[in-house]
Scaffold this active site. Structure first.
Site, PDB file in Angstrom:
ATOM      1  N   LYS A   1     -53.973  -3.245 -17.116  1.00 31.05           N
ATOM      2  CA  LYS A   1     -54.322  -2.119 -16.240  1.00 31.05           C
ATOM      3  C   LYS A   1     -55.825  -1.939 -16.201  1.00 31.05           C
ATOM      4  O   LYS A   1     -56.490  -2.048 -17.221  1.00 31.05           O
ATOM      5  CB  LYS A   1     -53.667  -0.825 -16.759  1.00 31.05           C
ATOM      6  CG  LYS A   1     -52.277  -0.596 -16.230  1.00 31.05           C
ATOM      7  CD  LYS A   1     -51.858   0.833 -16.531  1.00 31.05           C
ATOM      8  CE  LYS A   1     -50.384   1.079 -16.290  1.00 31.05           C
ATOM      9  NZ  LYS A   1     -49.976   2.419 -16.757  1.00 31.05           N
TER      10      LYS A   1
ATOM     11  N   SER B   1     -51.400  10.983 -12.954  1.00 28.26           N
ATOM     12  CA  SER B   1     -52.817  10.591 -13.020  1.00 28.26           C
ATOM     13  C   SER B   1     -53.172   9.757 -11.789  1.00 28.26           C
ATOM     14  O   SER B   1     -54.247   9.891 -11.219  1.00 28.26           O
ATOM     15  CB  SER B   1     -53.079   9.782 -14.284  1.00 28.26           C
ATOM     16  OG  SER B   1     -52.784  10.540 -15.423  1.00 28.26           O
TER      17      SER B   1
ATOM     18  N   HIS C   1     -49.579  16.636 -18.457  1.00 31.49           N
ATOM     19  CA  HIS C   1     -49.651  16.106 -19.832  1.00 31.49           C
ATOM     20  C   HIS C   1     -49.885  17.259 -20.817  1.00 31.49           C
ATOM     21  O   HIS C   1     -49.258  17.320 -21.874  1.00 31.49           O
ATOM     22  CB  HIS C   1     -50.837  15.143 -19.994  1.00 31.49           C
ATOM     23  CG  HIS C   1     -50.737  13.858 -19.222  1.00 31.49           C
ATOM     24  ND1 HIS C   1     -51.764  13.378 -18.465  1.00 31.49           N
ATOM     25  CD2 HIS C   1     -49.737  12.943 -19.122  1.00 31.49           C
ATOM     26  CE1 HIS C   1     -51.410  12.215 -17.932  1.00 31.49           C
ATOM     27  NE2 HIS C   1     -50.192  11.925 -18.306  1.00 31.49           N
TER      28      HIS C   1
ATOM     29  N   ARG D   1     -40.475  13.465 -15.021  1.00 38.57           N
ATOM     30  CA  ARG D   1     -40.737  14.247 -13.808  1.00 38.57           C
ATOM     31  C   ARG D   1     -39.548  14.155 -12.857  1.00 38.57           C
ATOM     32  O   ARG D   1     -38.695  15.007 -12.844  1.00 38.57           O
ATOM     33  CB  ARG D   1     -42.024  13.755 -13.138  1.00 38.57           C
ATOM     34  CG  ARG D   1     -43.269  14.207 -13.895  1.00 38.57           C
ATOM     35  CD  ARG D   1     -44.462  13.380 -13.556  1.00 38.57           C
ATOM     36  NE  ARG D   1     -44.290  12.023 -14.068  1.00 38.57           N
ATOM     37  CZ  ARG D   1     -45.243  11.090 -14.054  1.00 38.57           C
ATOM     38  NH1 ARG D   1     -46.412  11.361 -13.531  1.00 38.57           N
ATOM     39  NH2 ARG D   1     -45.020   9.900 -14.556  1.00 38.57           N
TER      40      ARG D   1
HETATM   41  P1  ADP Z   1     -48.023   5.934 -18.507  1.00 41.23           P
HETATM   42  O1  ADP Z   1     -49.141   5.078 -18.053  1.00 41.23           O
HETATM   43  O2  ADP Z   1     -47.298   5.475 -19.727  1.00 41.23           O
HETATM   44  O3  ADP Z   1     -47.104   6.412 -17.389  1.00 41.23           O
HETATM   45  P2  ADP Z   1     -49.101   8.564 -18.440  1.00 41.23           P
HETATM   46  O4  ADP Z   1     -50.333   8.991 -19.099  1.00 41.23           O
HETATM   47  O5  ADP Z   1     -49.081   8.605 -16.938  1.00 41.23           O
HETATM   48  O6  ADP Z   1     -48.758   7.178 -19.041  1.00 41.23           O
HETATM   49  O7  ADP Z   1     -47.896   9.421 -18.945  1.00 41.23           O
HETATM   50  C1  ADP Z   1     -47.612   9.586 -20.300  1.00 41.23           C
HETATM   51  C2  ADP Z   1     -46.335  10.361 -20.419  1.00 41.23           C
HETATM   52  O8  ADP Z   1     -46.511  11.643 -19.831  1.00 41.23           O
HETATM   53  C3  ADP Z   1     -45.135   9.751 -19.703  1.00 41.23           C
HETATM   54  O9  ADP Z   1     -43.975  10.037 -20.447  1.00 41.23           O
HETATM   55  C4  ADP Z   1     -45.083  10.493 -18.397  1.00 41.23           C
HETATM   56  O10 ADP Z   1     -43.778  10.529 -17.870  1.00 41.23           O
HETATM   57  C5  ADP Z   1     -45.543  11.866 -18.837  1.00 41.23           C
HETATM   58  N1  ADP Z   1     -46.153  12.612 -17.748  1.00 41.23           N
HETATM   59  C6  ADP Z   1     -47.107  12.216 -16.897  1.00 41.23           C
HETATM   60  N2  ADP Z   1     -47.416  13.181 -16.015  1.00 41.23           N
HETATM   61  C7  ADP Z   1     -46.595  14.232 -16.303  1.00 41.23           C
HETATM   62  C8  ADP Z   1     -46.393  15.524 -15.736  1.00 41.23           C
HETATM   63  N3  ADP Z   1     -47.055  15.933 -14.655  1.00 41.23           N
HETATM   64  N4  ADP Z   1     -45.490  16.342 -16.320  1.00 41.23           N
HETATM   65  C9  ADP Z   1     -44.785  15.914 -17.386  1.00 41.23           C
HETATM   66  N5  ADP Z   1     -44.901  14.708 -17.955  1.00 41.23           N
HETATM   67  C10 ADP Z   1     -45.793  13.869 -17.430  1.00 41.23           C
END
Ligand code: ADP
Length: 161
Positions: A41, A129, A17, A91
């Site tokens: 969630k 996450s 992120h 990803r």
């Molecule tokens: P959600 O619950 O909407 O998936 P996340 O917090 O997991 O929310 O992700 C928010 C955004 O960040 C999404 O677009 C996700 O694809 C992106 N994201 C999550 N992890 C990574 C990562 N390791 N590298 C790049 N983008 C990421």
């Protein structure tokens, strides 16, 4: 003034992120990190905890970054905040289908709001996450995948659970 929104659960914030945030800061005048509150969630960290983690990791470093919380439709939030861009990270191909559906649905509701995709950094392309929480809950190290302060918070939180 190019204003972008980077929405997500950030439960917790990972270095993947963070990489997307740093790259967004270089592209846009203002970046609003929007924490999604999804009642369906069950998050590990409360909204306030996630807000404070984001504040410590990025809010202090970048003057153009703002951290906000939203529920409901992202496009409504984007309109309210006057943002014309939604930033999402991609990803693997597994992200693609869901992201495509979301982007098209959002475009249908708000044609002037553009979704911009950024490819994940190679070294974080497998980091989520969910996986971080899973590994940490079983005592594995997540060092190098989340900021050190978040690794400590994760360990503490999982001890309490
Ligand atoms: P959600 O619950 O909407 O998936 P996340 O917090 O997991 O929310 O992700 C928010 C955004 O960040 C999404 O677009 C996700 O694809 C992106 N994201 C999550 N992890 C990574 C990562 N390791 N590298 C790049 N983008 C990421």
């Amino acid at each position: 003034m190019k204003k972008a929104i980077y929405p997500g659960s950030f439960d917790p914030l990972t270095l993947g992120h963070l990489d997307i945030i740093e790259r967004s800061v270089r592209l846009f005048d203002r970046v609003i990190i929007a924490i999604i509150t999804n009642p369906a969630k069950q998050p590990l960290f409360s909204v306030d905890e996630r807000k404070s983690m984001l504040h410590d990791a990025v809010g202090k470093r970048f003057k153009t970054v703002e951290i906000d919380v939203f529920h409901g439709l992202l496009v409504d939030f984007a309109r309210r905040r006057g943002a014309g861009v939604i930033v999402r990270g991609v990803r693997a191909v597994t992200d693609y289908e869901y992201e495509l559906q979301m982007a098209l649905m959002n475009r249908r509701m708000a044609p002037t709001v553009e979704t911009v995709f950024m490819m994940a950094a190679e070294q974080y392309s497998y980091v989520s996450s969910r996986l971080v929480k899973e590994v940490a809950s079983m005592g594995g190290s997540v060092s190098g995948l989340v900021p050190p302060a978040i690794e400590r918070k994760l360990r503490k939180k999982l001890q309490q659970a």
